[in-house]
Write a protein that holds these residues in place. Structure first.
Motif, PDB file in Angstrom:
ATOM      1  N   SER A 198       0.836  -1.200   0.000  1.00  0.00           N
ATOM      2  CA  SER A 198       0.000   0.000   0.000  1.00  0.00           C
ATOM      3  C   SER A 198       0.870   1.249   0.000  1.00  0.00           C
ATOM      4  CB  SER A 198      -0.919   0.005   1.223  1.00  0.00           C
ATOM      5  OG  SER A 198      -1.936  -0.954   1.095  1.00  0.00           O
ATOM      6  N   ALA A 199       1.881   1.248   0.846  1.00  0.00           N
ATOM      7  CA  ALA A 199       2.776   2.399   0.927  1.00  0.00           C
ATOM      8  C   ALA A 199       3.550   2.585  -0.365  1.00  0.00           C
ATOM      9  CB  ALA A 199       3.737   2.231   2.101  1.00  0.00           C
ATOM     10  N   GLY A 200       3.903   1.481  -1.017  1.00  0.00           N
ATOM     11  CA  GLY A 200       4.628   1.582  -2.272  1.00  0.00           C
ATOM     12  C   GLY A 200       3.816   2.288  -3.339  1.00  0.00           C
ATOM     13  N   PHE A 201       2.534   1.938  -3.432  1.00  0.00           N
ATOM     14  CA  PHE A 201       1.698   2.604  -4.432  1.00  0.00           C
ATOM     15  C   PHE A 201       1.599   4.097  -4.133  1.00  0.00           C
ATOM     16  CE2 PHE A 201      -2.394   3.768  -6.449  1.00  0.00           C
ATOM     17  CZ  PHE A 201      -2.062   3.429  -7.749  1.00  0.00           C
ATOM     18  N   VAL A 202       1.456   4.438  -2.860  1.00  0.00           N
ATOM     19  CA  VAL A 202       1.435   5.857  -2.477  1.00  0.00           C
ATOM     20  C   VAL A 202       2.746   6.532  -2.871  1.00  0.00           C
ATOM     21  CG1 VAL A 202       1.368   7.451  -0.513  1.00  0.00           C
ATOM     22  CG2 VAL A 202      -0.230   5.527  -0.619  1.00  0.00           C
ATOM     23  N   GLN A 203       3.869   5.865  -2.624  1.00  0.00           N
ATOM     24  CA  GLN A 203       5.165   6.448  -2.982  1.00  0.00           C
ATOM     25  C   GLN A 203       5.310   6.648  -4.488  1.00  0.00           C
ATOM     26  OE1 GLN A 203       8.938   5.826  -1.194  1.00  0.00           O
ATOM     27  NE2 GLN A 203       8.125   4.318   0.253  1.00  0.00           N
ATOM     28  N   SER A 204       4.735   5.748  -5.272  1.00  0.00           N
ATOM     29  CA  SER A 204       4.870   5.899  -6.729  1.00  0.00           C
ATOM     30  C   SER A 204       4.219   7.189  -7.201  1.00  0.00           C
ATOM     31  CB  SER A 204       4.270   4.693  -7.448  1.00  0.00           C
ATOM     32  OG  SER A 204       2.863   4.654  -7.312  1.00  0.00           O
ATOM     33  N   LEU A 205       3.267   7.707  -6.428  1.00  0.00           N
ATOM     34  CA  LEU A 205       2.623   8.969  -6.764  1.00  0.00           C
ATOM     35  C   LEU A 205       3.341  10.147  -6.110  1.00  0.00           C
ATOM     36  CD1 LEU A 205      -1.118   7.865  -6.313  1.00  0.00           C
ATOM     37  CD2 LEU A 205       0.357   7.611  -8.311  1.00  0.00           C
ATOM     38  N   VAL A 206       3.595  10.042  -4.805  1.00  0.00           N
ATOM     39  CA  VAL A 206       4.191  11.159  -4.057  1.00  0.00           C
ATOM     40  C   VAL A 206       5.593  11.473  -4.555  1.00  0.00           C
ATOM     41  CG1 VAL A 206       4.968  11.925  -1.775  1.00  0.00           C
ATOM     42  CG2 VAL A 206       2.792  10.721  -2.008  1.00  0.00           C
ATOM     43  N   TYR A 207       6.380  10.450  -4.844  1.00  0.00           N
ATOM     44  CA  TYR A 207       7.771  10.659  -5.266  1.00  0.00           C
ATOM     45  C   TYR A 207       8.009  10.311  -6.731  1.00  0.00           C
ATOM     46  CZ  TYR A 207       8.310  10.722  -0.197  1.00  0.00           C
ATOM     47  OH  TYR A 207       8.176  11.008   1.144  1.00  0.00           O
ATOM     48  N   GLY A 208       7.226   9.370  -7.261  1.00  0.00           N
ATOM     49  CA  GLY A 208       7.436   8.968  -8.648  1.00  0.00           C
ATOM     50  C   GLY A 208       6.933   9.999  -9.630  1.00  0.00           C
ATOM     51  N   LEU A 209       5.625  10.266  -9.638  1.00  0.00           N
ATOM     52  CA  LEU A 209       5.067  11.201 -10.613  1.00  0.00           C
ATOM     53  C   LEU A 209       5.542  12.624 -10.373  1.00  0.00           C
ATOM     54  CD1 LEU A 209       1.366  10.015 -11.039  1.00  0.00           C
ATOM     55  CD2 LEU A 209       3.427   9.262 -12.227  1.00  0.00           C
ATOM     56  N   SER A 210       5.735  13.001  -9.119  1.00  0.00           N
ATOM     57  CA  SER A 210       6.132  14.386  -8.816  1.00  0.00           C
ATOM     58  C   SER A 210       7.609  14.637  -9.055  1.00  0.00           C
ATOM     59  CB  SER A 210       5.806  14.710  -7.356  1.00  0.00           C
ATOM     60  OG  SER A 210       6.706  14.037  -6.489  1.00  0.00           O
ATOM     61  N   GLY A 211       8.426  13.586  -8.956  1.00  0.00           N
ATOM     62  CA  GLY A 211       9.874  13.772  -9.028  1.00  0.00           C
ATOM     63  C   GLY A 211      10.472  14.344  -7.766  1.00  0.00           C
ATOM     64  N   LEU A 212       9.692  14.455  -6.701  1.00  0.00           N
ATOM     65  CA  LEU A 212      10.192  15.031  -5.452  1.00  0.00           C
ATOM     66  C   LEU A 212      11.089  14.043  -4.714  1.00  0.00           C
ATOM     67  CD1 LEU A 212       6.938  16.757  -4.122  1.00  0.00           C
ATOM     68  CD2 LEU A 212       8.951  17.890  -5.105  1.00  0.00           C
ATOM     69  N   ARG A 213      12.109  14.582  -4.074  1.00  0.00           N
ATOM     70  CA  ARG A 213      13.009  13.788  -3.262  1.00  0.00           C
ATOM     71  C   ARG A 213      13.385  14.574  -2.005  1.00  0.00           C
ATOM     72  NH1 ARG A 213      11.450  10.766  -6.365  1.00  0.00           N
ATOM     73  NH2 ARG A 213      12.523   9.247  -7.676  1.00  0.00           N
ATOM     74  N   LEU A 214      13.578  13.832  -0.910  1.00  0.00           N
ATOM     75  CA  LEU A 214      14.151  14.422   0.297  1.00  0.00           C
ATOM     76  C   LEU A 214      15.637  14.127   0.269  1.00  0.00           C
ATOM     77  CD1 LEU A 214      11.377  13.530   2.868  1.00  0.00           C
ATOM     78  CD2 LEU A 214      12.299  15.828   2.478  1.00  0.00           C
ATOM     79  N   GLU A 215      16.408  15.176   0.007  1.00  0.00           N
ATOM     80  CA  GLU A 215      17.852  15.030  -0.106  1.00  0.00           C
ATOM     81  C   GLU A 215      18.534  15.919   0.920  1.00  0.00           C
ATOM     82  OE1 GLU A 215      18.664  15.768  -4.229  1.00  0.00           O
ATOM     83  OE2 GLU A 215      17.841  13.838  -4.859  1.00  0.00           O
ATOM     84  N   HIS A 216      19.843  16.016   0.849  1.00  0.00           N
ATOM     85  CA  HIS A 216      20.594  16.677   1.921  1.00  0.00           C
ATOM     86  C   HIS A 216      20.174  18.119   2.155  1.00  0.00           C
ATOM     87  CE1 HIS A 216      22.953  13.172   2.466  1.00  0.00           C
ATOM     88  NE2 HIS A 216      23.579  13.248   1.304  1.00  0.00           N
ATOM     89  N   GLY A 217      19.706  18.805   1.129  1.00  0.00           N
ATOM     90  CA  GLY A 217      19.273  20.180   1.326  1.00  0.00           C
ATOM     91  C   GLY A 217      17.815  20.299   1.719  1.00  0.00           C
ATOM     92  N   GLY A 218      17.093  19.176   1.764  1.00  0.00           N
ATOM     93  CA  GLY A 218      15.674  19.201   2.073  1.00  0.00           C
ATOM     94  C   GLY A 218      14.871  18.642   0.915  1.00  0.00           C
ATOM     95  N   LEU A 219      13.694  19.188   0.698  1.00  0.00           N
ATOM     96  CA  LEU A 219      12.833  18.730  -0.383  1.00  0.00           C
ATOM     97  C   LEU A 219      13.325  19.303  -1.706  1.00  0.00           C
ATOM     98  CD1 LEU A 219      10.235  17.039  -0.811  1.00  0.00           C
ATOM     99  CD2 LEU A 219       8.962  19.188  -0.672  1.00  0.00           C
ATOM    100  N   ARG A 220      13.394  18.447  -2.719  1.00  0.00           N
ATOM    101  CA  ARG A 220      13.938  18.874  -4.006  1.00  0.00           C
ATOM    102  C   ARG A 220      13.120  18.274  -5.135  1.00  0.00           C
ATOM    103  NH1 ARG A 220      18.246  16.731  -7.467  1.00  0.00           N
ATOM    104  NH2 ARG A 220      19.069  18.417  -8.746  1.00  0.00           N
ATOM    105  N   ALA A 221      12.863  19.060  -6.162  1.00  0.00           N
ATOM    106  CA  ALA A 221      12.250  18.550  -7.388  1.00  0.00           C
ATOM    107  C   ALA A 221      13.375  18.008  -8.255  1.00  0.00           C
ATOM    108  CB  ALA A 221      11.487  19.656  -8.103  1.00  0.00           C
ATOM    109  N   ALA A 222      13.660  16.725  -8.095  1.00  0.00           N
ATOM    110  CA  ALA A 222      14.865  16.138  -8.684  1.00  0.00           C
ATOM    111  C   ALA A 222      14.675  15.722 -10.135  1.00  0.00           C
ATOM    112  CB  ALA A 222      15.300  14.923  -7.864  1.00  0.00           C
ATOM    113  N   TYR A 223      13.436  15.461 -10.549  1.00  0.00           N
ATOM    114  CA  TYR A 223      13.164  14.986 -11.894  1.00  0.00           C
ATOM    115  C   TYR A 223      11.966  15.731 -12.457  1.00  0.00           C
ATOM    116  CZ  TYR A 223      16.095  11.160 -10.289  1.00  0.00           C
ATOM    117  OH  TYR A 223      17.131  10.431  -9.787  1.00  0.00           O
ATOM    118  N   PRO A 224      11.846  15.770 -13.758  1.00  0.00           N
ATOM    119  CA  PRO A 224      10.645  16.384 -14.341  1.00  0.00           C
ATOM    120  C   PRO A 224       9.403  15.608 -13.915  1.00  0.00           C
ATOM    121  CG  PRO A 224      12.344  16.054 -16.011  1.00  0.00           C
ATOM    122  CD  PRO A 224      12.794  15.317 -14.800  1.00  0.00           C
TER     123      PRO A 224
END
Length: 760
Positions: A682-708
């Motif tokens: 269930s969490a994986g499907f949520v992640q595919s939307l929250v991080y997959g489609l958005s391209g958002l990542r939590l990286e060393h500087g914080g939240l980042r739009a890492a991909y289109p």
């Protein structure tokens, strides 16, 4: 009863009925999952829970159903720890004169006009039908919920409208379970020994027809012995005190509310070894509606009081009335749904993500240090905490419900002493977290037949990465210093003592590990493990500087020289060192897609990323067998990172077929098996939307739009509603501009934008 009070009560019940009908009508279809009589033959139960305790569903809405409580475990000798079933509390039984409701054959003749609806927005299960047996028909309505507003309370409302005049019987029990039999010495049997023992018991471990549990011989419930069980007919209450085998104490109580004007002939207490019940006989009139409510309070050691205290809670709930309790419960769920994922253009995906969020939220707590069992508040996977908690569930909740993600990282801090002790047992330094941790004690409870999992040490990096992500999402430096940093530091010490220096190749290696593709249980230099360890070491260096500590200089040295196997000619990563053959049939075929997992997101060029994915897909065809749902998630994320919208949509849609068991969208581990309630899926499907489609990542500087950002071709938009980033709330939208170009809008001002069209 006085006429004025009777009128007031009837008025209140009528208002409640109207309010509930109105609320149901107003609930969007994406929050409603309904079983009909067509589901009788393959009914896969859902459950109701508030993170602290639960009940499973039954088709009639009244049947005996097992219930469980957070981190309440049975510790039987030679077995693994497992969730101890607490008394079944939602059961009601009814006999109009010819047979008991729960014993009559379940078919459309005896249960006409049947519907059972899980309202995920309200957190309620409502069941309706006409029970027609022995020439007596009764319209039945049942509503059950576990309060999201008051964590100790739950209730079942049982409403009957008989179509006859006569005598009826009703039972309102607490079901006292016996010990599961047979029990196996799972703590010491290897897989062949366990298989032989299961076969000898007349069972098997093969896949079963829906909805029979495939692994019931392994994932059976633990036992709660009743220390005291009593009832009071005058007060119309039941109460029990119990203790799990070698475990904690628990308590439960029930208070029964009878309908006004009921012609009660008798009310008796049944006190047997398996059922503590208030049993009544009454006269009913045709066309009259009678509503009974069973209020329940539950507690466990270190969370609430004893049975006497629970009895007082149940009585107080009865005095307040169901309408108030239900209204507060629904309001609490509605507040949770203020953070949501809204999809425009794909109703099936919308309903799936709502069911996934429902199951996640049903199992979350706040202000605790309990993890989430791999299969929620059920006995599957023995309720243990895997990397599922840290790498799958935690990121899915973090941006939408950080307060409900926090207990997962707090659990790892609470059980740090056990991880330190385990490292000493294995002759390494720092903290070595177990593959399967008991959710109460944090001690290793991996079954002996899976003992090779002691080498699946990537869990330690997963733990550290989650701690760091909590800091990145919240910006809470005080928490980092006092809670996250000790875990991150001691995990780094573990990796520094676990690596091997290869002098000839001038690199650090990690030998004798189990890959995430777990059939490879003793390989050198698993790519995912090595990359995750490197990330954990670099996190430790950054965290040390933030909290004013001095990082071990070896952490940087090791990270910089960490070997992640790579095929220079093919321009792709290896699963692990090529000295080990890659030739087994496994669920995954390969684990290269895991290198693109949002938590890790190993830096690589688009060409290498594409080559890794191509290899993954080839291996899935040639070496894969009934892939688990996590793989579907990773393929969707990988295609999104590569900007392939049609293929992203393909894998998202693939995730909606077979894994979601009707009628309540219970996710199973694979399409073919019935290992259900896997929260990681269930969490994986949520992640595919929250991080997959958005391209958002939590990286060393914080939240980042890492991909289109990416949208499947049929989707108009996706909104991450009420995202919580460092204490501020945002609606983040992926949609299309006037030219059809996919864009990302509504980002926090501090977000670093990739050069991809991401907009504030």
């Amino acid at each position: 009863m006085r006429p004025r009070f009777t009128a007031r009560l009837l008025s209140s019940l009528l208002a409640l009925t109207c309010a509930c009908a109105s609320a149901s009508a107003a609930t969007p279809d994406s929050f409603l999952l309904t079983a009909t009589s067509h589901d009788f033959g393959h009914y896969f139960p859902t459950y109701l829970a508030n993170g602290y305790f639960s009940t499973m569903s039954t088709p009639r809405g009244t049947g005996p159903a097992r219930a469980y409580m957070a981190a309440f475990m049975d510790y039987t000798r030679d077995d693994i720890s497992r969730p101890a079933a607490i008394p079944g509390w939602s059961e009601v039984d009814y006999n109009p004169g010819g047979g008991w409701l729960n014993a009559v054959r379940l078919d459309a003749t005896h249960f006409a006009d049947y519907a059972q609806t899980l309202n995920m927005r309200d957190g309620t299960l409502r069941t309706r039908y006409r029970f027609d047996y022995a020439h007596r028909a009764t319209d039945v309505r049942v509503t059950t919920f576990v309060s999201q507003a008051d964590k100790h309370l739950a209730a079942t409302r049982f409403t009957i409208t008989p179509q006859f005049n006569g005598t009826v019987q009703l039972r309102f029990p607490l079901r006292l379970w016996s010990q599961h039999a047979p029990r196996f010495a799972i703590g010491k049997l290897d897989y062949q020994q366990l298989t032989d023992a299961v076969i000898a018991s007349g069972q098997n471990l093969g896949n079963k027809p829906v909805p029979t549990a495939d692994r019931a011989p392994i994932w059976y419930p633990g036992y709660t012995r009743m220390l005291d069980a009593r009832g009071d007919t005058k007060a119309r209450t039941l109460r029990v005190d119990g203790r799990a085998v070698q475990g904690l104490r628990m308590a439960m109580a029930a208070a029964l509310d009878l309908p006004d004007g009921l012609a009660l002939r008798s009310l008796k207490l049944h006190q047997g070894p398996h059922r503590l019940s208030l049993d009544l006989t009454a006269e009913v009139e045709a066309g009259h509606t009678y509503t009974f409510v069973k209020y329940v309070a539950a507690s466990r050691q270190d969370w609430g009081g004893d049975a006497q205290a629970d009895r007082a809670l149940a009585q107080a709930a009865r005095a307040r009335g169901l309408d108030a309790l239900l209204a507060e419960h629904r309001a609490a769920w509605h507040r949770l749904w203020q953070s949501d994922i809204v999809i425009d253009g794909d109703p099936r995906a919308q309903k799936a993500v709502h069911s996934d969020l429902y199951y996640l939220l049903s199992n979350t707590t706040t202000d605790t240090a309990w993890p989430m069992g791999a299969c929620a508040l059920t006995p599957n996977y023995a309720g243990h905490a895997f990397w599922d908690s840290d790498s799958w569930v935690f990121p899915a909740l973090l941006l939408l419900h950080p307060e409900r993600a926090k207990p997962i990282v707090m659990f790892r801090h609470r059980t740090l002493p056990q991880a330190l002790d385990r490292a000493r047992q294995f002759g390494v330094k720092g903290a070595m977290y177990p593959w399967e941790a008991d959710p109460q004690t944090g001690i290793d409870n991996t079954p002996h037949f899976a003992h090779e999992a002691w080498r699946e040490i990537h869990v330690n990096a997963d733990v550290a990465i989650a701690q760091w992500q909590y800091y990145l999402a919240t910006g809470d430096r005080a928490w980092l210093k006092h809670t996250g940093w000790p875990v991150i530091r001691d995990v780094a010490r573990f990796w520094a003592s676990r690596v091997t220096w290869n002098k000839a190749a001038k690199r650090f290696e990690i030998l004798h590990v189990t890959s995430p593709d777990e059939a490879y249980d003793d390989v050198p230099n698993d790519s995912f493990t090595n990359a995750a360890a490197r990330k954990a070491l670099r996190i430790a260096v950054r965290a040390a500087k933030l909290v004013g500590a001095k990082p071990d200089p070896r952490w940087t040295t090791i990270a910089d020289a960490m070997y992640v196997p790579f095929d220079a000619r093919a321009q792709r990563h290896y699963d692990f060192d090529p000295s080990a053959p890659h030739d087994k049939i496994t669920w995954m075929g390969s684990s290269l897609a895991w290198l693109m997992y949002p938590n890790l997101d190993l830096p690589m060029t688009p060409a290498v990323r594409r080559n890794d994915l191509t290899w993954q897909l080839e291996q899935l065809k040639t070496h894969g067998d009934d892939p688990n749902e996590m793989m579907m998630v990773m393929l969707a994320v990988a295609e999104a990172e590569l900007g392939d919208a049609p293929r992203t949509g393909y894998w998202i849609d693939h995730n909606l077929h077979g894994f979601l068991k009707p009628p309540f969208n219970v996710r199973t581990e694979t399409r073919a098996n019935n290992a259900g309630y896997i929260l990681a899926t269930s969490a994986g499907f949520v992640q595919s939307l929250v991080y997959g489609l958005s391209g958002l990542r939590l990286e060393h500087g914080g939240l980042r739009a890492a991909y289109p950002p990416v949208l499947p071709p049929s989707w108009t938009s996706m909104t991450l509603r009420n995202v919580d980033y460092r204490g501020q709330r945002y609606d983040i939208v992926v949609d299309r501009d006037a030219s059809g170009h996919v864009r990302l809008r509504g980002l926090p001002p501090s977000v670093v934008h990739a050069a991809t069209g991401a907009q504030p």
